[in-house]
Structures are given as C-alpha cells and as structure tokens.
Design an enzyme around this catalytic site. Structure first.
Site, PDB file in Angstrom:
ATOM      1  N   GLU A  56      33.006  31.687  84.654  1.00 49.00           N
ATOM      2  CA  GLU A  56      32.318  30.652  85.427  1.00 49.00           C
ATOM      3  C   GLU A  56      30.829  30.963  85.564  1.00 49.00           C
ATOM      4  OE1 GLU A  56      35.043  28.762  88.680  1.00 49.00           O
ATOM      5  OE2 GLU A  56      35.642  30.833  88.348  1.00 49.00           O
ATOM      6  N   CYS A 109      23.437  31.410  87.993  1.00 50.70           N
ATOM      7  CA  CYS A 109      24.254  32.514  88.476  1.00 50.70           C
ATOM      8  C   CYS A 109      25.346  32.754  87.431  1.00 50.70           C
ATOM      9  CB  CYS A 109      24.865  32.140  89.831  1.00 50.70           C
ATOM     10  SG  CYS A 109      25.994  33.392  90.452  1.00 50.70           S
ATOM     11  N   CYS A 137      37.894  39.887  88.997  1.00 45.73           N
ATOM     12  CA  CYS A 137      37.189  41.054  89.553  1.00 45.73           C
ATOM     13  C   CYS A 137      38.217  42.055  90.083  1.00 45.73           C
ATOM     14  CB  CYS A 137      36.257  40.627  90.691  1.00 45.73           C
ATOM     15  SG  CYS A 137      35.312  42.011  91.371  1.00 45.73           S
ATOM     16  N   CYS A 183      37.363  42.461  97.788  1.00 48.85           N
ATOM     17  CA  CYS A 183      36.659  41.999  98.979  1.00 48.85           C
ATOM     18  C   CYS A 183      37.482  40.855  99.592  1.00 48.85           C
ATOM     19  CB  CYS A 183      35.259  41.522  98.616  1.00 48.85           C
ATOM     20  SG  CYS A 183      34.327  42.779  97.721  1.00 48.85           S
ATOM     21  N   CYS A 231      36.427  37.010  99.494  1.00 51.75           N
ATOM     22  CA  CYS A 231      36.028  36.451  98.196  1.00 51.75           C
ATOM     23  C   CYS A 231      37.237  35.931  97.429  1.00 51.75           C
ATOM     24  CB  CYS A 231      35.310  37.536  97.396  1.00 51.75           C
ATOM     25  SG  CYS A 231      34.949  37.042  95.709  1.00 51.75           S
ATOM     26  N   GLU A 268      32.227  42.538  89.258  1.00 47.81           N
ATOM     27  CA  GLU A 268      31.288  43.536  89.758  1.00 47.81           C
ATOM     28  C   GLU A 268      30.430  43.965  88.565  1.00 47.81           C
ATOM     29  OE1 GLU A 268      29.998  45.340  92.470  1.00 47.81           O
ATOM     30  OE2 GLU A 268      28.881  46.142  90.759  1.00 47.81           O
ATOM     31  N   SER A 291      23.613  41.806  91.731  1.00 49.48           N
ATOM     32  CA  SER A 291      24.195  42.141  93.024  1.00 49.48           C
ATOM     33  C   SER A 291      25.415  43.040  92.824  1.00 49.48           C
ATOM     34  CB  SER A 291      24.615  40.850  93.725  1.00 49.48           C
ATOM     35  OG  SER A 291      25.322  41.150  94.895  1.00 49.48           O
ATOM     36  N   SER A 332      25.663  43.975  98.354  1.00 52.72           N
ATOM     37  CA  SER A 332      26.493  43.189  99.269  1.00 52.72           C
ATOM     38  C   SER A 332      27.021  44.137 100.341  1.00 52.72           C
ATOM     39  CB  SER A 332      27.635  42.546  98.473  1.00 52.72           C
ATOM     40  OG  SER A 332      28.474  41.860  99.361  1.00 52.72           O
ATOM     41  N   ASN A 346      31.574  31.034 102.760  1.00 53.41           N
ATOM     42  CA  ASN A 346      31.999  29.787 102.142  1.00 53.41           C
ATOM     43  C   ASN A 346      33.518  29.735 102.190  1.00 53.41           C
ATOM     44  OD1 ASN A 346      29.381  28.767 101.300  1.00 53.41           O
ATOM     45  ND2 ASN A 346      29.331  30.624 100.055  1.00 53.41           N
ATOM     46  N   CYS A 350      28.824  31.189  96.780  1.00 53.95           N
ATOM     47  CA  CYS A 350      29.105  32.626  96.811  1.00 53.95           C
ATOM     48  C   CYS A 350      30.545  32.914  97.194  1.00 53.95           C
ATOM     49  CB  CYS A 350      28.238  33.269  97.882  1.00 53.95           C
ATOM     50  SG  CYS A 350      26.788  33.964  97.223  1.00 53.95           S
TER      51      CYS A 350
HETATM   52  S1  SF4 Z   1      32.523  39.747  96.296  1.00 54.20           S
HETATM   53 FE1  SF4 Z   1      31.938  40.317  94.207  1.00 54.20          FE
HETATM   54  S2  SF4 Z   1      32.696  42.429  94.027  1.00 54.20           S
HETATM   55 FE2  SF4 Z   1      33.762  41.546  95.795  1.00 54.20          FE
HETATM   56  S3  SF4 Z   1      35.683  40.729  94.931  1.00 54.20           S
HETATM   57 FE3  SF4 Z   1      34.172  39.056  94.914  1.00 54.20          FE
HETATM   58  S4  SF4 Z   1      33.294  39.118  92.853  1.00 54.20           S
HETATM   59 FE4  SF4 Z   1      34.297  41.088  93.204  1.00 54.20          FE
END
Ligand code: SF4
Length: 373
Positions: free
Chosen positions: A93, A106, A113, A117, A120, A167, A198, A221, A301, A344
């Site tokens: 994406e 972006c 990933c 987190c 996310c 990441e 990031s 982050s 978000n 985000c």
């Molecule tokens: S915030 Fe970034 S590092 Fe953390 S799970 Fe989402 S994509 Fe991965």
C-alpha cells in the site's frame, strides 16, 4: 512466473553492467535507467528509443514493473490510497497526500509488519515479507504517474515518508538502496533531504543511519513516556527500552545538519496515553536526555477491531500546551485519508471505500492508456 530481474531496483551503474552482460554498450544501461526513473515508463514497449530486438531480449530476462494495481481509493480530503499486489500476490500500500506547498508520498517497506503495535491495523497482518528495492521504487513511480500523469514533471517536487506498512529498519539495506536509486539526478532526483523514515525504535539501525552521510531524516514512533506503557503499546520496547532508545537518539543528534531536527511521533489514544501526567513524563524524558526534537501529536485513527479511540481535540491541545510549557516543540498532525483507511496505522489492505471509476482526464490525456484502471 519466470524469475526475471526487476530493473527498477538497480542503480545506474548496475544497469550499465546489466546492459553490458547482454552485449550492449554502457549507454544502453543509462538509457534504460532514464526511461524508468526519469520518464517513469513501466514497460519495455514504451521505450521506443531502444532497438526492438534489444527490447525483446530485455523482456525475456527482466522487467521494469512487478507491482500491479488492485484498487485505488480517493478520500474526501484528496488523499489517494493505492492497494497493489506483488508478483507473489502480497499486498503493498502506498498513499499520495496532496498538500499546499509540496505533495507527500507515504510508501511501505514491508508487506504487513512483524511488530505488534496495538494501535496499528497493519500489525494484524503480521509480516508477509519485506519488499525489494525495486518494489519500493515502483511505489513512488506509480504514485507520481497517477497523480501528475506518466512522466509529467512533478510541479513542486515531493516529499517521501517511509511511514506506510512495515518497519523500515527491518528492511534496512533494500530501503537504503531504493533511496540511493531515487536520489540520482538522472532519475527521480528525490534527494534524501526530502525523505523521512519512521521507526518503532530499532536501535542498531538508528546508530547505523547516523553514520551514513547522505541519509534521510529520522522520526521515532514513541507512543508512551514510560516503559511500562510502551511495553504494552509497542512490544518492541521490551527489546530496546526507552533509555536505550533515547540514548541512541542523543547519539544520532550528533549527525544532524544545521537546522535539522528529528521528530518523535506520539499517537494519542483516548484515556490511555494522553493525560497531563503523561505529557509531563514525556517532557521530562526528552529534557532529561537533552533532546531538542519536535513532537508530532497524532490523534489515533480508529479502525475496527482496534480497541482505541482518538483523544478529544481539547485533550490534544492541553497535552500540546503542557509540552510547550516545558520547552518541547509540539505540533498536532491532522489525519489525512481516514475515510479510505489511508491514515497512519490504518494500512491493512482493506478493500473498502469508494473506488475511483476513472482517472482525471483533464490533467493528462495519456494517463488512461498507460493506467487502464
Ligand atoms: S506502527 Fe509501524 S511498526 Fe508498529 S505495527 Fe504498525 S507498521 Fe509495524
């Protein structure tokens, strides 16, 4: 599919060598590089300045585009999300964010990933795989062609942010190579100074980035001011806790150029990390390490099934004011593309929201032919 070389992931010198291995002079390699990276062509057929026989030979052994578009989404605020797939059918994406002064793209560094987190959506995919340099470069070429028309000069230049899925520092070498390819003045000419990467806090790579002369800007982050809370929100913190992370940031500070600051991203989760006490803890943490960074406050978000809500706007303002009262530069980042899962922490290959029926024909007549989507 036959294993072919993705030329979008080769530097100009590598392309020259590649052309030479096919018995062609060096300038052919330069021609292919310019065709892909400057004119942003995505097929050998379009490279009509190359002899037909050579193009045929190239097509047998190589490709210039591996990503295919699955869907394209348009937000009410003009943000575009592209859901593409790789040769092996994995989602990639990319988000195009139109802005007043300079547009931003972006991009993703991985499909899915591996980090978990909790705020996310991408985390829910797990790691599907890391992307190649070519797949990273292709995302930018695709987004530029879609936004401005194939090969059309970018009106004001663009900024890139490596804040999409994945990441980036767990895919360090392919990422750095992609940035080198894109920085070439004979190609896209997007210099590292226009790029921000990031990380969730992969300490050894922060240290390594500091040693690279032509490096992009860095954003970290953070999401929490204490290990206890950060362990919960960003489990990578158990591997590299705050003290270690901020010590690496302090070290990184030595590599900053005049006027450059790095950024901490702080996602704001209602009732979780947004109290006055959290703001004081955050300010004390940064001040104790003597970091003159700026903090971007990012209201969360929301997306099903994530268990959080965004902090109330008044809470965000109070948090910001408290940070500022303690000498920390803080900014509130307005969410973009929330309604199309483009903001985000929302990239998770969601196949929802309106699909554009066709491209904007007014900007460039050739666009539809090149991108019949
Ligand atoms: S915030 Fe970034 S590092 Fe953390 S799970 Fe989402 S994509 Fe991965």
């Amino acid at each position: 599919m036959k294993d072919v070389v993705n030329l979008a992931g080769l530097t100009e010198p590598e392309l020259i060598s590649f052309a030479e291995t096919l018995g062609e002079p060096a300038y052919r390699g330069r021609q292919i590089f310019a065709a892909m990276q400057h004119r942003r062509l995505r097929s050998f057929d379009q490279m009509t300045d190359l002899p037909k026989a050579f193009r045929e030979k190239l097509s047998e052994q190589a490709t210039v585009a591996t990503l295919t578009l699955e869907s394209r989404y348009l937000s009410e605020d003009g943000t575009r999300r592209y859901l593409m797939k790789t040769n092996d059918n994995l989602p990639v994406e990319t988000v195009f964010i139109p802005e007043e002064r300079r547009d931003t793209i972006c991009f993703s560094s991985q499909s899915g990933c591996p980090l978990q987190c909790t705020f996310c959506l991408t985390a829910q995919l797990g790691l599907l795989r890391s992307l190649s340099s070519g797949e990273i470069v292709e995302q930018i070429i695709f987004a530029l062609n879609d936004a401005y028309g194939p090969g059309v000069k970018v009106p004001r230049g663009v900024n890139l942010v490596g804040m999409g899925a994945g990441e980036p520092f767990l895919n360090f070498d392919p990422l750095m190579k992609a940035l080198r390819i894109m920085a070439n003045p004979e190609g896209l000419f997007i210099v590292p100074n226009r790029v921000t990467i990031s990380t969730a806090g992969i300490v050894p790579r922060i240290q390594e980035l500091a040693t690279i002369a032509d490096r992009p800007h860095l954003a970290i982050s953070l999401a929490a001011p204490t290990d206890e809370l950060r362990d919960e929100l960003m489990p990578i913190n158990k591997r590299w806790p705050l003290e270690e992370l901020l010590a690496a940031c302090k070290e990184f500070e030595k590599s900053l150029k005049p006027g450059e600051r790095f950024t901490f991203e702080y996602v704001m989760l209602d009732g979780i990390n947004d109290s006055d006490q959290h703001a004081r803890q955050l300010a004390n943490l940064l001040n104790r390490h003597g970091l003159s960074a700026k903090v971007n406050l990012i209201p969360h978000n929301p997306a099903d099934p994530l268990p959080y809500l965004p902090s109330h706007p008044e809470r965000v303002e109070s948090f910001k004011a408290l940070l500022e009262s303690k000498g920390i530069h803080a900014f509130v980042r307005q969410p973009r593309g929330r309604d199309i899962y483009a903001a985000c922490g929302q990239l998770a290959a969601r196949r929802e929201k309106l699909i554009l029926p066709q491209l904007d024909e007014n900007r460039n007549q050739d666009r539809k032919a090149a991108f019949p989507i």
